[in-house]
Design an enzyme around this catalytic site. Structure first.
Site, PDB file in Angstrom:
ATOM      1  N   GLY A  70      10.778  29.358  25.025  1.00 29.45           N
ATOM      2  CA  GLY A  70      11.015  28.587  23.868  1.00 29.45           C
ATOM      3  C   GLY A  70      12.398  27.783  24.068  1.00 29.45           C
ATOM      4  O   GLY A  70      13.494  28.625  24.491  1.00 29.45           O
ATOM      5  N   TYR A  71      12.530  26.635  23.739  1.00 33.36           N
ATOM      6  CA  TYR A  71      13.811  25.959  23.955  1.00 33.36           C
ATOM      7  C   TYR A  71      14.052  25.360  22.464  1.00 33.36           C
ATOM      8  O   TYR A  71      15.317  24.840  22.429  1.00 33.36           O
ATOM      9  CB  TYR A  71      13.453  24.941  24.655  1.00 33.36           C
ATOM     10  CG  TYR A  71      12.606  24.050  24.566  1.00 33.36           C
ATOM     11  CD1 TYR A  71      11.163  24.112  24.992  1.00 33.36           C
ATOM     12  CD2 TYR A  71      12.751  22.706  24.041  1.00 33.36           C
ATOM     13  CE1 TYR A  71      10.149  23.378  24.756  1.00 33.36           C
ATOM     14  CE2 TYR A  71      11.856  21.813  23.650  1.00 33.36           C
ATOM     15  CZ  TYR A  71      10.247  22.322  24.100  1.00 33.36           C
ATOM     16  OH  TYR A  71       9.420  21.206  23.812  1.00 33.36           O
ATOM     17  N   GLY A  72      13.340  25.433  21.300  1.00 35.56           N
ATOM     18  CA  GLY A  72      13.702  24.848  20.117  1.00 35.56           C
ATOM     19  C   GLY A  72      13.533  25.750  19.015  1.00 35.56           C
ATOM     20  O   GLY A  72      14.160  26.839  19.178  1.00 35.56           O
ATOM     21  N   SER A  73      12.729  25.578  18.130  1.00 38.10           N
ATOM     22  CA  SER A  73      12.427  26.549  17.035  1.00 38.10           C
ATOM     23  C   SER A  73      11.990  27.934  17.644  1.00 38.10           C
ATOM     24  O   SER A  73      12.094  28.906  16.841  1.00 38.10           O
ATOM     25  CB  SER A  73      11.532  25.962  16.006  1.00 38.10           C
ATOM     26  OG  SER A  73      10.226  25.888  16.419  1.00 38.10           O
ATOM     27  N   GLU A 166       2.233  23.453  17.688  1.00 38.97           N
ATOM     28  CA  GLU A 166       2.994  22.541  18.479  1.00 38.97           C
ATOM     29  C   GLU A 166       2.010  21.036  18.687  1.00 38.97           C
ATOM     30  O   GLU A 166       2.301  20.473  19.991  1.00 38.97           O
ATOM     31  CB  GLU A 166       3.314  22.904  19.825  1.00 38.97           C
ATOM     32  CG  GLU A 166       4.166  23.925  19.832  1.00 38.97           C
ATOM     33  CD  GLU A 166       5.443  24.036  19.101  1.00 38.97           C
ATOM     34  OE1 GLU A 166       6.085  23.065  18.989  1.00 38.97           O
ATOM     35  OE2 GLU A 166       5.760  25.018  18.364  1.00 38.97           O
TER      36      GLU A 166
END
Ligand code: SIN
Length: 292
Positions: A70-73, A166
C-alpha cells in the site's frame, strides 16, 4: 488526457430505427421515458467495474503472492484483514496525485485526485510540460509504503474487494519489495519475508482517461481542495497519507509535503454557487473528524 465523449449519434439512430418497428398503437413518446437512463459519465473516466490485471504477469505468478503493498489510502485505511504489516519500498515507480477519483474522493461530475504509482520508465513517454521544470519527476523513483501479509484463507476475498476498490483506472501487478535503509543498516530488523507484493498502479497512463497527465502541484492542490466523494473529502486523503507516512516512521515524501503546503495556500471557496467541500482544514480538525 480529456474524458472520452460518448457517441451522441447512436441514440438518434436507435430512435429512427425504433419508430419503424413500434406497433401502430404505441407512440414513440410513450416509449421514450422507458428508455431514459441516467448517463454514466464514470465510464468516460475509465472507472471500470474492477481493476485490470497486468497482461505481462502470468496468473501462476500472482498465485504465489500473499502480500499487498500500500502506498496511498491503503497505508492509512487498509480495510482488510492481515496477519502483519511492515514498512517497505518499491523501486522504479513514482507516486503522484495524477489519478482522477470519481468513486472515492470525487464524483463523475467533479473528480478528485488520488495517488497512483507510475513506472518511472514510462515518464519519458509522457509530455511533462511545465512539470519537468518544477518537479524533478524521474529522480524520486523509490516509493515507501506498507506491506501487508494476508492469510491464505482471506486472500481471495481480499483481492476481490481490492479489485473493486481500485477500479478507477488501476491495474493490478506485482512488484519486488525492498526493506527500508534503516532496516538494512540493522540486519536484525530486515524482514525475512520481504519478497514480491501485489500493487495497483497506473498502467500505460498515456492511454488512460483516469490519468490527468502531469500537473504542477498548485493545480492538483486546487482540485483536492474542492473535491469530495463517497470516501470523504479529498484533502483528508492527502493529510491522512502524509500523517500515516510519519506515524509509520516512513521517510517523508517531498512531493506530498509540497502538495500539502500548496494546499494550505488555496483560497477558501467563495460564496457564489454550491460549496463542494471545505478547503484544507487543519490536520487537527480533520484528524478529529475522521479518526478511525
Ligand atoms: C482508494 O483505495 O483508491 C481510495 C480509498 C479512499 O479514498 O479512502
Amino acid at each position: 488526457m480529456k474524458p472520452r465523449s460518448s457517441n451522441k449519434l447512436l441514440p438518434i439512430a436507435v430512435l429512427a430505427g425504433l419508430s419503424w418497428i413500434l406497433p401502430e398503437n404505441l407512440h414513440l413518446a410513450q416509449v421514450l421515458p422507458l428508455m431514459a437512463r441516467p448517463s454514466q459519465p464514470e465510464g468516460d473516466y475509465d472507472c471500470w467495474q474492477t481493476a485490470r490485471i497486468d497482461p505481462n504477469i502470468a496468473p501462476e505468478e500472482f498465485s504465489r503472492v500473499r502480500t499487498i503493498f500500500g502506498y496511498g489510502s491503503l497505508i492509512f485505511r487498509p480495510g482488510f484483514p492481515y496477519k502483519r504489516m511492515y514498512p517497505a519500498s518499491v523501486t522504479g515507480f513514482i507516486r503522484r496525485f495524477w489519478q482522477r477519483s470519481c468513486d472515492h474522493r470525487g464524483t463523475p461530475e467533479n473528480p478528485g485526485r488520488v495517488v497512483a504509482l507510475l513506472r518511472a520508465d514510462s515518464i519519458g513517454k509522457l509530455d511533462l510540460g511545465e512539470v519537468e521544470v518544477v518537479g524533478e519527476v524521474a529522480k524520486d523513483d523509490i516509493v515507501f509504503g506498507m506491506a501487508y501479509e494476508v492469510d491464505e484463507a482471506d486472500w481471495p476475498s481480499v483481492i476481490e474487494a481490492l479489485d473493486v476498490r481500485e477500479r478507477h483506472g488501476y491495474t493490478r501487478t506485482l512488484a519486488k519489495l525492498s526493506p527500508l535503509k534503516r532496516d538494512v543498516d540493522n540486519a536484525e530488523a530486515v524482514d525475512p519475508g520481504l519478497g514480491t507484493a501485489v500493487v495497483y498502479f497506473a498502467h500505460e497512463p498515456e492511454n488512460s482517461a483516469a490519468y490527468t497527465g502531469p500537473e504542477v502541484i498548485e493545480t492538483t492542490a486546487a482540485v483536492i481542495a474542492n473535491a469530495k466523494g463517497p470516501s470523504g473529502p479529498n484533502d483528508a486523503y492527502l493529510f491522512s497519507l502524509v500523517d500515516a507516512l510519519e506515524s509509520h516512521g516512513l521517510p517523508p515524501d517531498r512531493y506530498l509535503t509540497s502538495l500539502s503546503a500548496a494546499g494550505a495556500e488555496v483560497p477558501p471557496p467563495g460564496h457564489v454557487g454550491r460549496v463542494i467541500a471545505t478547503t484544507f482544514e487543519s490536520r487537527e480538525v480533520l484528524r478529529e473528524r475522521y479518526k478511525a
